[in-house]
Design an enzyme around this catalytic site. Structure first.
Site, PDB file in Angstrom:
ATOM      1  N   CYS A  45      12.882   1.550  23.019  1.00 41.97           N
ATOM      2  CA  CYS A  45      13.467   1.466  21.852  1.00 41.97           C
ATOM      3  C   CYS A  45      14.397   2.738  21.502  1.00 41.97           C
ATOM      4  CB  CYS A  45      12.495   1.216  20.683  1.00 41.97           C
ATOM      5  SG  CYS A  45      11.488   2.656  20.421  1.00 41.97           S
TER       6      CYS A  45
ATOM      7  N   ARG B 269       5.596  11.552  22.621  1.00 41.93           N
ATOM      8  CA  ARG B 269       6.995  11.370  23.247  1.00 41.93           C
ATOM      9  C   ARG B 269       7.817  10.140  23.043  1.00 41.93           C
ATOM     10  NH1 ARG B 269       3.149   9.894  27.285  1.00 41.93           N
ATOM     11  NH2 ARG B 269       4.121   7.965  28.387  1.00 41.93           N
TER      12      ARG B 269
ATOM     13  N   THR C 149      -0.660   4.965  25.086  1.00 35.76           N
ATOM     14  CA  THR C 149       0.442   5.216  25.766  1.00 35.76           C
ATOM     15  C   THR C 149       0.950   6.698  25.728  1.00 35.76           C
ATOM     16  OG1 THR C 149       1.859   4.438  24.275  1.00 35.76           O
ATOM     17  CG2 THR C 149       0.871   2.908  26.151  1.00 35.76           C
TER      18      THR C 149
ATOM     19  N   CYS D  41      10.616  -1.897  17.787  1.00 33.99           N
ATOM     20  CA  CYS D  41      10.336  -1.918  19.145  1.00 33.99           C
ATOM     21  C   CYS D  41      10.061  -3.228  19.736  1.00 33.99           C
ATOM     22  CB  CYS D  41       9.489  -0.752  19.622  1.00 33.99           C
ATOM     23  SG  CYS D  41       9.385  -0.257  21.197  1.00 33.99           S
TER      24      CYS D  41
ATOM     25  N   CYS E 271       7.348   4.948  18.589  1.00 28.63           N
ATOM     26  CA  CYS E 271       8.580   4.185  18.601  1.00 28.63           C
ATOM     27  C   CYS E 271       9.052   3.714  17.274  1.00 28.63           C
ATOM     28  CB  CYS E 271       8.013   2.516  19.113  1.00 28.63           C
ATOM     29  SG  CYS E 271       6.938   2.528  20.739  1.00 28.63           S
TER      30      CYS E 271
END
Length: 354
Positions: free
Chosen positions: A69, A64, A31, A39, A35
């Site tokens: 979260c 990114r 993805t 999360c 996190c």
């Protein structure tokens, strides 16, 4: 503060344990987000996780922040720096000034320059160069012509790729497209808990990690391993990836962080490659005998050849040949000394027991 052991981090993520928030962050390669341990997002496959000690290191690796979260929440300064980094990535092919970036962050240009470099290890300009070079190399891999790749990546002129050392990808673009003929290997040295370490890399990944008593002997060994390559010592500001890789490995060796999952450029015979690939699957804290490795790769009679492949491994620690012992349980050999092998195994057993 060092990160928890990899086993403990995976347990924390599975349990969504909030007590670990801030101690480490994890990225999901499928993805592209990173996190907090707590999360609530859908769990990712274990093999798709990457671990980071700080928000900055996750961003520098290309991840990114997760919107679910809010991994940067509660750290407004870091959140602003992440916003600047994302802006640089989105508009890497355009002319970006420090003044414009400072406006995005709500800081003065001089302060942005200072805290951005402190957080990410490189200046905003060097970060933009790294993003452009990543786009450039990807364009070449996708079959674009050299000229098209140069301009689509935002360099603006051929000379800016061929002529500037800070944008050197280790070889000329035509050589890169031709498979690396006449390649340049970039290297650097760093003190660790195991002594002086040298790391070297091609554009494909790390090709050399060795330990020694002084830089001269390490560079001599590097030249011996790659006699036809051009070697280039690279200051951190000119090779942010190599510096980040060295830092990650040093954190593992010296402070007990998980072994970093870095790109490797392994070179050897078909048999050696088979052994080295198998070594990557041995879990931290586990050990096997040379005979057991031979059986696992379906070559039960090749015990001596397995031992020879381990001895010829030129990428120490990252390819964990130290996890292979003699059949009687004794340490056997290790090209960088039995004390280092003993220390590595001891620290891994301790982390496994935590």
């Amino acid at each position: 503060m060092s990160m928890p052991s990899e086993q403990l981090m995976r347990v924390a993520i599975q349990a969504r344990d909030k007590s670990f928030d801030g101690q480490f962050f994890y990225g999901v390669i499928t993805t592209g987000v990173f996190c907090q341990p707590s999360c609530s997002a859908r769990p990712a496959k274990p093999e798709n996780l990457r671990f980071f000690p700080t928000i900055a290191s996750a961003v520098l690796a290309g991840f990114r922040p997760c919107k679910r979260c809010q991994a940067t929440e509660g750290t407004p300064r870091v959140a602003r720096l992440v916003e600047v980094a994302r802006h640089i990535e989105e508009y890497a092919d355009e002319r970006l000034t420090l003044f414009n970036l400072a406006e995005i962050a709500g800081l003065s240009p001089s302060r942005l320059q200072r805290i951005f470099k402190k957080a990410f290890g490189v200046s905003p300009k060097a970060y933009q160069d790294a993003v452009r070079m990543r786009h450039f190399k990807q364009s070449l891999k996708e079959g674009d012509s050299v000229t098209d790749a140069i301009f689509s990546s935002g360099f603006g002129s051929i000379s800016r790729v061929y002529g500037e050392a800070t944008r050197n990808i280790g070889m000329t673009p035509k050589a890169y497209r031709a498979g690396g003929a006449g390649e340049v290997i970039t290297y650097a040295c760093r003190n660790t808990a195991l002594g002086l370490m040298a790391m070297a890399a091609t554009d494909k990944g790390v090709c050399f990690v060795q330990f020694g008593d002084n830089e001269v002997s390490l560079v001599t060994n590097l030249k011996g391993e790659f006699p036809s390559a051009e070697l280039s010592i690279s200051p951190a500001q000119d090779a942010p990836e190599l510096d980040a890789w060295m830092e990650a490995l040093d954190q593992h060796i010296s402070k007990g962080a998980p072994r970093p999952d870095l790109p490797l450029d392994m070179r050897g015979t078909a048999f050696q490659m088979k052994v080295w690939q198998f070594l990557l699957s041995i879990r931290e804290g586990d050990v096997l005998s040379y005979s057991e490795v031979a059986q696992q790769i379906d070559k039960p009679k090749a015990v001596r050849a397995v031992a020879s492949a381990c001895a010829k491994n030129r990428i120490g620690v990252l390819i964990p040949c130290h996890r292979v012992l003699r059949g009687d349980g004794s340490l056997g050999g290790y090209r960088w000394g039995l004390e280092r092998k003993r220390a590595l195994l001891g620290s891994e057993r301790e982390r496994r027991a935590e």
